[in-house]
Scaffold this active site. Structure first.
Site, PDB file in Angstrom:
ATOM      1  N   SER A  24      21.680   8.775  10.912  1.00  0.00           N
ATOM      2  CA  SER A  24      22.125   9.297   9.625  1.00  0.00           C
ATOM      3  C   SER A  24      23.236  10.292   9.885  1.00  0.00           C
ATOM      4  O   SER A  24      23.237  10.980  10.916  1.00  0.00           O
ATOM      5  CB  SER A  24      20.974   9.988   8.906  1.00  0.00           C
ATOM      6  OG  SER A  24      21.448  10.763   7.820  1.00  0.00           O
ATOM      7  N   SER A  25      24.185  10.375   8.956  1.00  0.00           N
ATOM      8  CA  SER A  25      25.284  11.324   9.152  1.00  0.00           C
ATOM      9  C   SER A  25      24.798  12.767   9.169  1.00  0.00           C
ATOM     10  O   SER A  25      25.516  13.656   9.623  1.00  0.00           O
ATOM     11  CB  SER A  25      26.343  11.145   8.057  1.00  0.00           C
ATOM     12  OG  SER A  25      25.780  11.319   6.770  1.00  0.00           O
ATOM     13  N   CYS A  26      23.564  13.015   8.705  1.00  0.00           N
ATOM     14  CA  CYS A  26      23.056  14.392   8.724  1.00  0.00           C
ATOM     15  C   CYS A  26      22.676  14.857  10.125  1.00  0.00           C
ATOM     16  O   CYS A  26      22.328  16.016  10.307  1.00  0.00           O
ATOM     17  CB  CYS A  26      21.866  14.550   7.781  1.00  0.00           C
ATOM     18  SG  CYS A  26      20.355  13.777   8.359  1.00  0.00           S
ATOM     19  N   TYR A  67      14.347  16.099   9.357  1.00  0.00           N
ATOM     20  CA  TYR A  67      14.738  14.685   9.373  1.00  0.00           C
ATOM     21  C   TYR A  67      15.820  14.441  10.420  1.00  0.00           C
ATOM     22  O   TYR A  67      15.751  13.467  11.198  1.00  0.00           O
ATOM     23  CB  TYR A  67      15.233  14.294   7.990  1.00  0.00           C
ATOM     24  CG  TYR A  67      15.797  12.902   7.893  1.00  0.00           C
ATOM     25  CD1 TYR A  67      14.967  11.787   7.932  1.00  0.00           C
ATOM     26  CD2 TYR A  67      17.172  12.692   7.743  1.00  0.00           C
ATOM     27  CE1 TYR A  67      15.485  10.496   7.837  1.00  0.00           C
ATOM     28  CE2 TYR A  67      17.697  11.417   7.642  1.00  0.00           C
ATOM     29  CZ  TYR A  67      16.856  10.329   7.691  1.00  0.00           C
ATOM     30  OH  TYR A  67      17.377   9.052   7.597  1.00  0.00           O
ATOM     31  N   LYS A 102      15.861  11.956  13.844  1.00  0.00           N
ATOM     32  CA  LYS A 102      16.868  10.941  14.098  1.00  0.00           C
ATOM     33  C   LYS A 102      17.592  11.186  15.426  1.00  0.00           C
ATOM     34  O   LYS A 102      17.918  10.246  16.160  1.00  0.00           O
ATOM     35  CB  LYS A 102      17.879  10.894  12.944  1.00  0.00           C
ATOM     36  CG  LYS A 102      17.328  10.250  11.683  1.00  0.00           C
ATOM     37  CD  LYS A 102      17.021   8.783  11.923  1.00  0.00           C
ATOM     38  CE  LYS A 102      16.538   8.067  10.688  1.00  0.00           C
ATOM     39  NZ  LYS A 102      16.244   6.638  10.952  1.00  0.00           N
ATOM     40  N   PRO A 144      25.310   5.553   9.794  1.00  0.00           N
ATOM     41  CA  PRO A 144      25.866   5.185   8.493  1.00  0.00           C
ATOM     42  C   PRO A 144      26.124   6.423   7.638  1.00  0.00           C
ATOM     43  O   PRO A 144      25.386   7.412   7.705  1.00  0.00           O
ATOM     44  CB  PRO A 144      24.767   4.325   7.859  1.00  0.00           C
ATOM     45  CG  PRO A 144      23.725   4.123   8.928  1.00  0.00           C
ATOM     46  CD  PRO A 144      23.890   5.249   9.883  1.00  0.00           C
ATOM     47  N   THR A 145      27.150   6.348   6.848  1.00  0.00           N
ATOM     48  CA  THR A 145      27.319   7.353   5.813  1.00  0.00           C
ATOM     49  C   THR A 145      26.308   7.070   4.703  1.00  0.00           C
ATOM     50  O   THR A 145      25.469   6.182   4.835  1.00  0.00           O
ATOM     51  CB  THR A 145      28.764   7.329   5.275  1.00  0.00           C
ATOM     52  OG1 THR A 145      28.985   8.489   4.477  1.00  0.00           O
ATOM     53  CG2 THR A 145      29.039   6.069   4.485  1.00  0.00           C
ATOM     54  N   ASN A 146      26.360   7.801   3.613  1.00  0.00           N
ATOM     55  CA  ASN A 146      25.412   7.602   2.509  1.00  0.00           C
ATOM     56  C   ASN A 146      25.555   6.183   1.955  1.00  0.00           C
ATOM     57  O   ASN A 146      26.628   5.804   1.492  1.00  0.00           O
ATOM     58  CB  ASN A 146      25.694   8.603   1.387  1.00  0.00           C
ATOM     59  CG  ASN A 146      25.606  10.038   1.864  1.00  0.00           C
ATOM     60  OD1 ASN A 146      24.530  10.558   2.077  1.00  0.00           O
ATOM     61  ND2 ASN A 146      26.753  10.668   2.046  1.00  0.00           N
ATOM     62  N   HIS A 199      18.350  10.052  -3.187  1.00  0.00           N
ATOM     63  CA  HIS A 199      19.621  10.661  -2.828  1.00  0.00           C
ATOM     64  C   HIS A 199      20.492  10.831  -4.072  1.00  0.00           C
ATOM     65  O   HIS A 199      20.168  10.345  -5.153  1.00  0.00           O
ATOM     66  CB  HIS A 199      20.340   9.790  -1.794  1.00  0.00           C
ATOM     67  CG  HIS A 199      19.720   9.858  -0.436  1.00  0.00           C
ATOM     68  ND1 HIS A 199      18.901   8.871   0.057  1.00  0.00           N
ATOM     69  CD2 HIS A 199      19.789  10.808   0.527  1.00  0.00           C
ATOM     70  CE1 HIS A 199      18.499   9.198   1.278  1.00  0.00           C
ATOM     71  NE2 HIS A 199      19.014  10.368   1.585  1.00  0.00           N
ATOM     72  N   TRP A 231      23.149  19.712  -9.891  1.00  0.00           N
ATOM     73  CA  TRP A 231      22.702  20.747  -8.952  1.00  0.00           C
ATOM     74  C   TRP A 231      23.878  21.273  -8.133  1.00  0.00           C
ATOM     75  O   TRP A 231      24.741  20.500  -7.687  1.00  0.00           O
ATOM     76  CB  TRP A 231      21.655  20.183  -8.012  1.00  0.00           C
ATOM     77  CG  TRP A 231      20.282  20.124  -8.617  1.00  0.00           C
ATOM     78  CD1 TRP A 231      19.957  20.107  -9.937  1.00  0.00           C
ATOM     79  CD2 TRP A 231      19.049  20.085  -7.900  1.00  0.00           C
ATOM     80  NE1 TRP A 231      18.606  20.055 -10.101  1.00  0.00           N
ATOM     81  CE2 TRP A 231      18.018  20.039  -8.874  1.00  0.00           C
ATOM     82  CE3 TRP A 231      18.713  20.070  -6.553  1.00  0.00           C
ATOM     83  CZ2 TRP A 231      16.671  19.990  -8.518  1.00  0.00           C
ATOM     84  CZ3 TRP A 231      17.368  20.022  -6.197  1.00  0.00           C
ATOM     85  CH2 TRP A 231      16.368  19.986  -7.174  1.00  0.00           C
ATOM     86  N   ARG A 238      31.185  14.001  -0.328  1.00  0.00           N
ATOM     87  CA  ARG A 238      30.333  12.998   0.287  1.00  0.00           C
ATOM     88  C   ARG A 238      31.036  11.639   0.312  1.00  0.00           C
ATOM     89  O   ARG A 238      31.845  11.315  -0.555  1.00  0.00           O
ATOM     90  CB  ARG A 238      29.003  12.857  -0.479  1.00  0.00           C
ATOM     91  CG  ARG A 238      28.115  14.088  -0.425  1.00  0.00           C
ATOM     92  CD  ARG A 238      27.555  14.343   0.963  1.00  0.00           C
ATOM     93  NE  ARG A 238      26.673  15.496   0.989  1.00  0.00           N
ATOM     94  CZ  ARG A 238      27.060  16.741   1.255  1.00  0.00           C
ATOM     95  NH1 ARG A 238      28.345  16.984   1.512  1.00  0.00           N
ATOM     96  NH2 ARG A 238      26.193  17.724   1.278  1.00  0.00           N
ATOM     97  N   ASP A 290      23.801  23.471  -2.301  1.00  0.00           N
ATOM     98  CA  ASP A 290      24.844  22.464  -2.196  1.00  0.00           C
ATOM     99  C   ASP A 290      24.619  21.516  -1.020  1.00  0.00           C
ATOM    100  O   ASP A 290      25.085  20.380  -1.039  1.00  0.00           O
ATOM    101  CB  ASP A 290      26.211  23.138  -1.995  1.00  0.00           C
ATOM    102  CG  ASP A 290      26.909  23.446  -3.307  1.00  0.00           C
ATOM    103  OD1 ASP A 290      26.560  22.824  -4.323  1.00  0.00           O
ATOM    104  OD2 ASP A 290      27.802  24.303  -3.297  1.00  0.00           O
TER     105      ASP A 290
END
Length: 289
Positions: free
Chosen positions: A76-78, A105, A109, A132-134, A148, A171, A178, A248
């Site tokens: 994940s990109s995170c 998370y 990963k 992968p990106t979102n 998401h 929010w 993104r 954010d």
């Protein structure tokens, strides 16, 4: 060889071992994971790190034990640091602190990436990690509490239109940026990578210390721009209001996709086109009722 969660619980080591011994898949795509947005990650961090570590450990080990030719592990990109240069290159992994709202998370990963690297080094496996990106598209989750941002916006704007609301709450500030990729494009990229000839596949594995490659479109949008696009597709004509008390998350997550584009791949589906097709499918299948 597909199994739903109800048919095969990947956190069950014995069940996973039985599946691999029986089916002996040659190519494994490990896309299964416990996932969610900021709210879910912040509320259930223990669940996220536990379940994902168990899934990864079981599947990666059994893929090697039963002789799979190749495995593609979805990261994940995170996994990349909260504050790293943009666009994000693969080499930025582990170069700084993670985003606190999803660190449990992300660490799970990262452990999966290290596990693939370790099995490649010790056992000569050919396990590749994709970042992968979102992603979005039909089959996503549309729960407002756990999904998401993109699927959550589709439901939020759809319900606001149905109720006749004059505004929708967003929010945070709406300023974070993104990147989004349709699930069909992501799937095609992963199949392309898994079926590369031996020489280019080996070069992808050896491009850096970790066997990983980014998958994205190379373009991003602010959360406000995303909201405006979805509002237009859905037909919501009210205004946007912002809740600054909500987090954010990472300011920007734009992937450097130069490595995968050098292999000749690029996405086919534009963001507005993909959102429109996704929304039409949801209405057709009555998934938003």
């Amino acid at each position: 060889l597909l199994r739903t969660h109800a048919e095969l619980d990947l956190t069950d080591r014995r069940a996973v071992a039985d599946f691999f011994r029986t089916e002996k898949p040659e190519y494994v795509f490990l896309a299964a994971a416990k996932v969610g947005g900021i709210t879910a990650n912040s509320t259930y961090p223990a669940d996220f790190i536990r379940d994902n570590l168990e899934i990864q450990t079981n599947v990666i080990h059994e893929a090697w034990a039963q002789g799979a030719k190749r495995l593609v592990f979805f990261g994940s990109s995170c996994v990349y640091p909260r504050e790293c240069p943009q666009p994000i290159r693969e080499e930025y992994l582990l170069s700084g602190p993670l985003e606190p709202t999803n660190s449990a998370y992300a660490l799970a990963k990262i452990a999966g990436i290290e596990m693939c690297r370790a099995y490649n080094r010790q056992h000569g496996a050919k396990f590749l990690c994709v970042m992968p990106t979102n992603s979005y598209g039909p089959g996503d989750h549309y729960n407002l509490q756990n999904s998401h941002v993109l699927p959550a916006f589709i439901r939020k704007f759809h319900e606001a239109k149905v109720r006749g609301d004059s505004e929708v709450m967003i929010w945070g500030s709406g300023k974070p940026r993104r990147e989004f990729l349709h699930a069909d494009d992501l799937a095609e990229a992963c199949i392309m990578l898994a079926t590369l000839e031996d020489a280019p596949f080996a070069r992808v594995l050896a491009a850096w210390r970790y066997p990983l490659i980014n998958i994205g479109c190379g373009e991003d949008s602010t959360i406000t721009e995303l909201a405006q696009t979805i509002a237009g597709v859905v037909g919501f004509t009210g205004t946007l209001r912002y809740d600054a008390s909500k987090p954010d998350g990472t300011p920007q997550k734009l992937l450097d996709v130069s490595r995968i584009t050098a292999l000749g791949w690029k996405p086919r589906i534009g963001l507005k086109e993909g959102i429109a097709a996704t929304y039409e499918a949801l209405l057709r299948d009555r998934m938003l009722d």
